[in-house]
Design an enzyme around this catalytic site. Structure first.
Site, mmCIF file in Angstrom:
data_model
loop_
_atom_site.group_PDB
_atom_site.id
_atom_site.type_symbol
_atom_site.label_atom_id
_atom_site.label_comp_id
_atom_site.label_asym_id
_atom_site.label_seq_id
_atom_site.Cartn_x
_atom_site.Cartn_y
_atom_site.Cartn_z
ATOM 1 N N ARG A 37 0.826 -1.214 0.000
ATOM 2 C CA ARG A 37 0.000 0.000 0.000
ATOM 3 C C ARG A 37 0.860 1.264 0.000
ATOM 4 O O ARG A 37 0.487 2.290 0.556
ATOM 5 C CB ARG A 37 -0.960 -0.017 1.194
ATOM 6 C CG ARG A 37 -2.014 -1.104 1.042
ATOM 7 C CD ARG A 37 -2.999 -1.145 2.188
ATOM 8 N NE ARG A 37 -4.064 -2.095 1.911
ATOM 9 C CZ ARG A 37 -3.989 -3.399 2.118
ATOM 10 N NH1 ARG A 37 -2.885 -3.913 2.623
ATOM 11 N NH2 ARG A 37 -5.012 -4.189 1.832
ATOM 12 N N ASP A 175 -6.872 -17.639 -8.583
ATOM 13 C CA ASP A 175 -7.116 -17.567 -7.150
ATOM 14 C C ASP A 175 -8.399 -18.330 -6.863
ATOM 15 O O ASP A 175 -9.468 -17.972 -7.366
ATOM 16 C CB ASP A 175 -7.240 -16.104 -6.697
ATOM 17 C CG ASP A 175 -7.337 -15.964 -5.188
ATOM 18 O OD1 ASP A 175 -8.248 -16.576 -4.592
ATOM 19 O OD2 ASP A 175 -6.507 -15.250 -4.593
ATOM 20 N N HIS A 212 -3.253 -19.373 -6.633
ATOM 21 C CA HIS A 212 -3.353 -18.788 -5.300
ATOM 22 C C HIS A 212 -4.370 -19.638 -4.562
ATOM 23 O O HIS A 212 -5.552 -19.662 -4.915
ATOM 24 C CB HIS A 212 -3.828 -17.337 -5.381
ATOM 25 C CG HIS A 212 -2.722 -16.366 -5.608
ATOM 26 N ND1 HIS A 212 -2.945 -15.046 -5.928
ATOM 27 C CD2 HIS A 212 -1.377 -16.506 -5.557
ATOM 28 C CE1 HIS A 212 -1.781 -14.422 -6.063
ATOM 29 N NE2 HIS A 212 -0.826 -15.304 -5.837
ATOM 30 N N ASP A 225 -13.887 -10.614 -1.679
ATOM 31 C CA ASP A 225 -12.553 -11.225 -1.582
ATOM 32 C C ASP A 225 -12.200 -11.398 -0.104
ATOM 33 O O ASP A 225 -11.635 -10.499 0.513
ATOM 34 C CB ASP A 225 -11.553 -10.309 -2.307
ATOM 35 C CG ASP A 225 -10.133 -10.827 -2.248
ATOM 36 O OD1 ASP A 225 -9.927 -11.941 -1.741
ATOM 37 O OD2 ASP A 225 -9.224 -10.114 -2.703
#
Length: 280
Positions: A37, A175, A212, A225
């Protein structure tokens, strides 16, 4: 046989990541090159680069995850420019470190339509690849759960994004949590086979390079998510058993991104190894 790995913290000196992965019994691992971030890069010395390449020889494929701030779908000039700059910077570092995979979330259509967002991602990548084409590192598009305008959520969108770059080192990282949360019922044999067939028809199975490996805190199609420990979420053990016994998917590297609590990295790896032993 797959390499079973985890996401490791890259806090402090970069070479510490090997020790952290080894401590939990991982065979491969994923990490960030900077805070996910933050735009600011960590410095890596020439000595660290050379040592990194020596150390990685005994490991399965390594993956760098792009920072979350990157958004190639955006039309905002400053964010777009910064996203391209950081993507390019990290891709060059991956090539220097001989990293097998550079994985990124395609982008989020916050200030644009989804169609325009997809076009923006393609244009951004065209700009990146016109400046630098990796010969070692493969760029992976990660499927998303479709939350808050996230793109790359289904095989049709992934096909659209990959097609312009078929001659380059590009692929897909599936994922499991994102696929399930989007609406692919990979926890049943029928749903798993349908998902695999859709991938094969649209982007080609050979384009899937990594997994993932995450269970889901949310039910099928919730489009959120939220990762959970293996077998403790809505996907359950059967979904992971299907992946690990599949002739194609069982040959890929797997990277856990499950919650970092206590000794759960080790426990999740043990669960995957148990499922793998049952499948062969």
């Amino acid at each position: 046989m797959p390499s079973l790995g985890i996401h490791v913290s890259s806090a402090g000196p970069i070479l510490k990541i090997f020790e952290r992965a080894r401590e939990v019994g991982a065979e491969a691992f994923q990490f960030f090159l900077r805070s996910p971030r933050a735009w600011k890069a960590k410095s890596i010395s020439q000595w660290e680069i050379e040592e990194f390449i020596k150390l990685k020889g005994s490991w399965g494929p390594l993956m760098v995850h792009a920072p979350y701030l990157i958004n190639l779908a955006s039309s905002h000039p400053e964010l777009r420019s910064k996203s391209i700059e950081v993507f390019l910077e990290e891709l060059k570092i991956c090539e220097l470190l001989k990293i097998e995979y550079y994985n990124f979330h395609p982008g989020t259509a916050k200030d644009v339509s989804q169609e325009e967002g997809l076009r923006n991602i393609i244009k951004g990548l065209e700009e990146i690849f016109s400046s630098f084409i990796p010969s070692y590192t493969c760029v992976l598009f990660e499927n998303t759960a479709g939350e808050r305008g996230d793109l790359g959520k289904n095989t049709q969108e992934l096909k659209r994004l990959i097609e312009p770059f078929k001659g380059l080192k590009v692929g897909v990282c599936i994922d499991t949590c994102h696929a399930f949360a989007y609406g692919y019922a990979i926890n049943t044999k029928e749903g798993f086979e349908a998902f695999k067939g859709e991938i094969d028809r649209s982007i080609g199975l050979d384009k899937v390079k990594a997994i993932h490996c995450n269970d889901s805190k949310v039910p099928l199609g919730a489009k959120k998510d939220r990762h959970e420990h293996i077998g403790h979420g809505y996907i359950g053990l059967e979904g992971f058993r299907l992946f690990l016994k599949d002739p194609y998917f069982s040959q890929l590297p797997y990277y856990l991104e499950t919650p970092k609590v206590d000794d759960w990295d080790r426990k999740n790896l043990q669960t995957l190894r148990k499922l793998l032993s049952e499948s062969h």
